[in-house]
Design an enzyme around this catalytic site. Structure first.
Site, short mmCIF file in Angstrom:
data_model
loop_
_atom_site.label_atom_id
_atom_site.label_comp_id
_atom_site.label_asym_id
_atom_site.label_seq_id
_atom_site.Cartn_x
_atom_site.Cartn_y
_atom_site.Cartn_z
N GLU A 80 0.85 -1.20 0.00
CA GLU A 80 0.00 0.00 0.00
C GLU A 80 0.88 1.24 0.00
O GLU A 80 1.91 1.30 0.65
CB GLU A 80 -0.91 0.00 1.23
CG GLU A 80 -1.71 1.27 1.43
CD GLU A 80 -2.83 1.45 0.40
OE1 GLU A 80 -3.77 2.18 0.70
OE2 GLU A 80 -2.75 0.86 -0.69
N ASP A 108 -2.44 -5.08 0.80
CA ASP A 108 -1.76 -3.97 1.47
C ASP A 108 -0.36 -4.34 1.96
O ASP A 108 0.55 -3.52 1.93
CB ASP A 108 -2.60 -3.47 2.65
CG ASP A 108 -3.93 -2.90 2.20
OD1 ASP A 108 -3.93 -2.08 1.27
OD2 ASP A 108 -4.97 -3.30 2.76
#
Length: 252
Positions: A80, A108
């Site tokens: 992310e 992420d």
């Protein structure tokens, strides 16, 4: 809301959020709630990774900043916050190296200890509802899901919370602080309710015209995880004076 975000979050997180919205053609001046949500999600991802390493024996350990060890490996790979091309490059590299199943959507984080991708969620609603939405979207048992709320609740795949209790408590405290600061500025209701958000947007735009020249205080603290992203988008001089610690919104 935009002023609050710039006051409450570290400039590096704000810059990453701005780039993310620009990449998807979104206007942060209009979608201020999304701007706040992206900043919050970024910070939680970085806090999730902070201080967690793997030693030579393959064990997960916590090392506070200031106690460096060159032999330690970061437990989490941060995906992310990267642009999509770089993010997919990292994912492909991880899959080729570890044999992990390639996810359909960008996750992420990657956990090198548990050998799994992680999807982090931050919700303003009930955690179980948001968890189910994430699970239905991802449709993969290989990606681990961990949801946090602004009320201190959390939910994770098979009740496996990955992190120790203290690390998770740090994240929950930060989210609760953000909620309190929003509430004190009359922003929380609009952050939760889309209808209220439209009303607040009109109010914010009018206020910005009146207060365009007002100075803004900015938090100068940062998460150590942000330094991992540093070479991609900023020089080291801008981060040299930033202390790695848990962020707190400045008071007006």
């Amino acid at each position: 809301m935009e002023d609050f975000v710039r006051q409450c979050f570290n400039p590096m997180i704000v810059e990453l959020a701005e780039k993310a919205m620009k990449e998807y053609g979104e206007d942060l001046k209009v979608e201020t709630n999304k701007f706040a949500a992206i900043c919050t999600h970024l910070e939680v991802c970085f806090m999730y990774s902070d201080f967690h390493f793997i030693n030579e024996q393959g064990e997960s350990i916590i090392v506070e900043l200031g106690d460096p060890n060159a032999l330690l490996k970061h437990r989490f790979e941060i995906i992310e916050g990267r642009d999509r091309t770089m993010a997919w490059t990292i994912v492909n590299s991880i899959c080729n190296t570890t044999g992990a199943e390639k996810p359909k959507f960008l996750p992420d984080l990657y956990d090198y200890k548990e050998n799994r991708f992680i999807e982090i969620g931050v919700t303003r609603r009930e955690v179980h509802i948001y968890y189910l939405e994430k699970a239905n979207k991802i449709k993969s048992e290989k990606t681990h899901i961990h949801i946090f709320s602004f009320t201190g609740e959390e939910m994770a795949t098979k009740a496996d919370y990955t992190l120790d209790e203290e690390s998770r408590a740090r994240i929950k405290t930060r989210l609760f602080t953000i909620r309190q600061e929003m509430a004190s500025r009359g922003l929380w209701d609009s952050f939760v309710s889309p209808r209220e958000a439209k009303r607040q947007l009109k109010k914010d735009l009018k206020s910005q015209e009146q207060c365009a020249s007002s100075p803004t205080k900015v938090s100068r603290r940062t998460s150590p995880a942000l330094k991992i992203l540093e070479p991609m988008w900023m020089d080291s001089n801008r981060t040299a004076t930033l202390r790695a610690s848990f962020l707190k919104c400045p008071k007006k």
